[in-house]
Design a protein around this motif. Structure first.
Motif, PDB file in Angstrom:
ATOM      1  N   CYS A  59     -33.558 -41.710  -1.107  1.00 27.90           N
ATOM      2  CA  CYS A  59     -32.835 -40.656  -0.378  1.00 27.90           C
ATOM      3  C   CYS A  59     -32.728 -41.042   1.107  1.00 27.90           C
ATOM      4  O   CYS A  59     -31.659 -40.961   1.711  1.00 27.90           O
ATOM      5  CB  CYS A  59     -33.567 -39.325  -0.473  1.00 27.90           C
ATOM      6  N   ARG A 100     -38.322 -40.605  -3.054  1.00 25.32           N
ATOM      7  CA  ARG A 100     -37.565 -40.137  -1.889  1.00 25.32           C
ATOM      8  C   ARG A 100     -37.139 -41.271  -0.959  1.00 25.32           C
ATOM      9  O   ARG A 100     -36.343 -41.063  -0.039  1.00 25.32           O
ATOM     10  CB  ARG A 100     -38.390 -39.110  -1.105  1.00 25.32           C
ATOM     11  N   CYS A 140     -29.304 -38.998  -9.263  1.00 21.79           N
ATOM     12  CA  CYS A 140     -29.132 -37.590  -8.906  1.00 21.79           C
ATOM     13  C   CYS A 140     -27.655 -37.218  -8.737  1.00 21.79           C
ATOM     14  O   CYS A 140     -27.326 -36.043  -8.602  1.00 21.79           O
ATOM     15  CB  CYS A 140     -29.875 -37.286  -7.606  1.00 21.79           C
ATOM     16  N   CYS A 155     -28.859 -34.746  -0.874  1.00 22.60           N
ATOM     17  CA  CYS A 155     -29.995 -33.847  -0.676  1.00 22.60           C
ATOM     18  C   CYS A 155     -30.275 -33.740   0.829  1.00 22.60           C
ATOM     19  O   CYS A 155     -29.680 -34.456   1.636  1.00 22.60           O
ATOM     20  CB  CYS A 155     -31.213 -34.390  -1.411  1.00 22.60           C
ATOM     21  N   ASP A 178     -25.891 -38.020  -6.177  1.00 17.98           N
ATOM     22  CA  ASP A 178     -25.524 -37.928  -4.763  1.00 17.98           C
ATOM     23  C   ASP A 178     -24.730 -39.157  -4.344  1.00 17.98           C
ATOM     24  O   ASP A 178     -24.964 -40.270  -4.830  1.00 17.98           O
ATOM     25  CB  ASP A 178     -26.777 -37.806  -3.887  1.00 17.98           C
TER      26      ASP A 178
HETATM   27 FE1  FES Z   1     -30.113 -37.635  -4.378  1.00 17.15          FE
HETATM   28 FE2  FES Z   1     -31.902 -37.522  -2.511  1.00 17.15          FE
HETATM   29  S1  FES Z   1     -31.937 -36.454  -4.398  1.00 17.15           S
HETATM   30  S2  FES Z   1     -30.203 -38.831  -2.601  1.00 17.15           S
END
Ligand code: FES
Length: 159
Positions: A133, A130, A40, A66, A42
């Motif tokens: 995440c 998730r 993602c 997120c 992140d």
């Molecule tokens: Fe990237 Fe949750 S969508 S860490």
């Protein structure tokens, strides 16, 4: 899960996701590492400071994530303060088990307060994508306190 409880958990995640606690770099931190989720994009950095007895005196993070990864990092930095490094890493192991296997025994060594707080995030086990995440900040803290500069959710050594 009861709807009211689910709503409460969502509220906590949204609160920490929108207003993360300890969102700052920590200069001269004893431990520091980068965590990435290439799927993602992140990424975050975790900082941990200790005293001479390996007791955590401060913990913080910066980065872009997120709502769940940000909320998890925020809660983690609040929970780490006052713990020894061994206690912090035991908490990491327990939380990881909660998120992946739902193992109630993993919570056995936790204080009631810690278990309650982590329960808010452990619901991610119903949504495997998730889990990364929710655990990104924790894996980054674990890497930092084990002498690693960075960790990725993917590839060799991934979480
Ligand atoms: Fe990237 Fe949750 S969508 S860490």
């Amino acid at each position: 899960m009861f709807d009211e409880l689910r709503d409460l958990y969502q509220e906590v995640i949204l609160d920490h996701g929108k207003s993360p606690r300890n969102f700052r770099a920590l200069e001269h931190a004893r431990f520091h590492a980068h965590g990435h989720n290439p799927m993602c994009g992140d990424n975050l950095q975790v900082f941990v400071q200790t005293d001479a007895d390996n007791c955590i005196t401060d913990a913080s993070f910066v980065g872009k994530g997120c709502a769940i990864s940000t909320a998890s990092a925020s809660l983690m930095t609040e929970m780490l303060r006052g713990k020894t490094l061994d206690e912090a890493n035991a908490l990491f192991e327990g939380f990881h088990a909660m998120c992946t296997t739902g193992d109630a025994a993993a919570m056995a060594g936790m204080t009631e307060d810690d278990a309650d707080r982590l329960q808010v995030l452990a619901g991610v086990r119903e949504f495997p994508v998730r889990v990364k995440c929710a655990t990104l900040a924790w894996h980054t803290m674990h890497a930092a306190t084990h002498g690693k500069d960075e960790i990725s959710t993917e590839g060799e050594g991934g979480i």
